[in-house]
Design an enzyme around this catalytic site. Sequence first.
Site, short mmCIF file in Angstrom:
data_model
loop_
_atom_site.label_atom_id
_atom_site.label_comp_id
_atom_site.label_asym_id
_atom_site.label_seq_id
_atom_site.Cartn_x
_atom_site.Cartn_y
_atom_site.Cartn_z
N HIS A 127 -49.71 24.91 14.32
CA HIS A 127 -50.46 23.69 14.67
C HIS A 127 -50.29 22.56 13.66
CE1 HIS A 127 -53.27 25.17 11.67
NE2 HIS A 127 -53.79 23.97 11.65
C1 UD1 Z 1 -57.79 20.67 12.07
C2 UD1 Z 1 -57.68 20.57 10.55
C3 UD1 Z 1 -56.72 21.64 10.03
C4 UD1 Z 1 -57.10 23.02 10.53
C5 UD1 Z 1 -57.17 22.98 12.06
C6 UD1 Z 1 -57.55 24.32 12.65
C7 UD1 Z 1 -57.92 18.29 9.64
C8 UD1 Z 1 -57.21 17.19 8.99
N1 UD1 Z 1 -57.16 19.28 10.12
O1 UD1 Z 1 -56.50 20.33 12.59
O2 UD1 Z 1 -56.75 21.65 8.63
O3 UD1 Z 1 -56.15 23.98 10.11
O4 UD1 Z 1 -58.14 22.00 12.43
O5 UD1 Z 1 -57.55 24.24 14.04
O6 UD1 Z 1 -59.14 18.30 9.69
N2 UD1 Z 1 -58.27 19.40 20.22
C9 UD1 Z 1 -58.76 19.88 21.41
N3 UD1 Z 1 -59.91 20.59 21.38
C10 UD1 Z 1 -60.61 20.85 20.24
C11 UD1 Z 1 -60.10 20.33 19.03
C12 UD1 Z 1 -58.94 19.63 19.03
O7 UD1 Z 1 -58.17 19.69 22.47
O8 UD1 Z 1 -61.65 21.51 20.31
C13 UD1 Z 1 -57.00 18.67 20.22
C14 UD1 Z 1 -57.22 17.19 20.33
O9 UD1 Z 1 -56.26 16.66 21.17
C15 UD1 Z 1 -56.97 16.71 18.93
C16 UD1 Z 1 -55.97 17.70 18.40
O10 UD1 Z 1 -56.31 18.93 19.04
O11 UD1 Z 1 -56.48 15.41 18.91
C17 UD1 Z 1 -56.06 17.86 16.93
O12 UD1 Z 1 -57.39 18.17 16.51
P1 UD1 Z 1 -57.91 17.72 15.05
O13 UD1 Z 1 -59.25 18.25 14.80
O14 UD1 Z 1 -57.67 16.29 14.85
O15 UD1 Z 1 -56.92 18.45 14.08
P2 UD1 Z 1 -56.33 19.93 14.11
O16 UD1 Z 1 -54.88 19.82 14.41
O17 UD1 Z 1 -57.15 20.84 14.98
#
Ligand code: UD1
Length: 379
Positions: free
Chosen positions: A201
């Site tokens: 991821h």
């Molecule tokens: C975040 C953390 C990362 C951690 C990871 C675990 C930061 C900078 N990064 O990254 O360190 O390892 O979580 O998962 O805080 N999304 C969904 N549903 C959700 C959450 C996210 O669909 O419940 C999608 C959204 O499109 C979002 C993307 O995932 O834009 C990324 O989510 P985000 O929380 O921004 O960062 P992660 O890649 O999950």
Amino acid sequence: MQIVHVVGARPNFMKVAPVLHALSGRPGVQQTLVHTGQHYDPNMSDVFFQQLGIPAPDVNLSVGSGTHAKQTAEIMTRFEPVVVERKPDMVLVYGDVNSTVAATLVCSKLGILVGHVEAGLRSFDRAMPEEINRLVTDQLADLLFTPSEDGDVNLQREGIPREKIHLVGNVMIDSLVRLLPEILRHTTPGLPKRYALVTLHRPSNVDDSATLKGILKSLLDVSQDLSVVFPAHPRTRQRITEFGLNADQLRLLDPLPYVEFLALQRGATVVITDSGGIQEETTYLGVPCLTLRNNTERPVTVSLGTNVLVGQDAEKLRSELANILDGKAKKGTIPPLWDGNTGERIADILTGKQSSGNAPHAGQKREASVKAQSSQVVR
Ligand code: UD1
């Protein structure tokens, strides 16, 4: 003593659970749990609360997704009034996600003590958003709880006074130890005897189409020897679709609950990942781990554990996998203080049961009180 815990993303939940449990029986301690809503899908959040026995959050900020600046700013804006209203003695933040740094910034400006659980980890790679979050959080925090000695060394090199730093061990391993009987009992139907478990991821691996295509190609090669089981993070699934990539030979699944995922890790022939926490869990479980990164903020998983960094080098992945399939996997040991008692050690320090040197402890606020600052408007 009023303690506020702030969590937001999946990797925070297995870290807060042991601290909440350890503090819950302590006299005079009141706890508030704030969920920022950074992760909001039920299979990224709610199911972890259930399995880890975390009470429903007292406050949900429901921030959702956004760019880094928007997400961080939104958490800050929505968290500030909670702090002003509740006036906690201590705010505990976990790991290195955007929720961690956002809450820390709010508290340090309001004069509220911050404790950082999982402090001091460094990849020395500022292209990682998490590294920025770690650096800022550790500079501002008042109590720094480190999982391993390299954390103490890093913090002191950055000028953090020794008395603020507490080597307590790996809190995430507490959750693993507690749920191990359940993990060992769990069976996954339809699973081959030997399989590779994959998670992916990191923006550096999944946000660029050529890089992601190269990694999927390597995983297709792996699938010639072993079934590839791949619970995909929503971000990764979005990118595979968006870039029109082929992952047909891989067993792509939705994100899994904690116990189910740990059971898959324990039974895997090899785990291939770019996660931080999974490098640690495989080290604890003694399962070979090939990490698709060039660096790690968790070097003990390489020096003592079962982790090998392969970066995006397809040849290295192939040769390391061949070693594992030949029965020549790297053998590891469990790092010191990864023993299931880290939450209790943190609770002891917070409640003054264990001497914390000159470090401020809860109840002993910095000079600028919340009350004084909460009425100030910055112009
Ligand atoms: C975040 C953390 C990362 C951690 C990871 C675990 C930061 C900078 N990064 O990254 O360190 O390892 O979580 O998962 O805080 N999304 C969904 N549903 C959700 C959450 C996210 O669909 O419940 C999608 C959204 O499109 C979002 C993307 O995932 O834009 C990324 O989510 P985000 O929380 O921004 O960062 P992660 O890649 O999950």
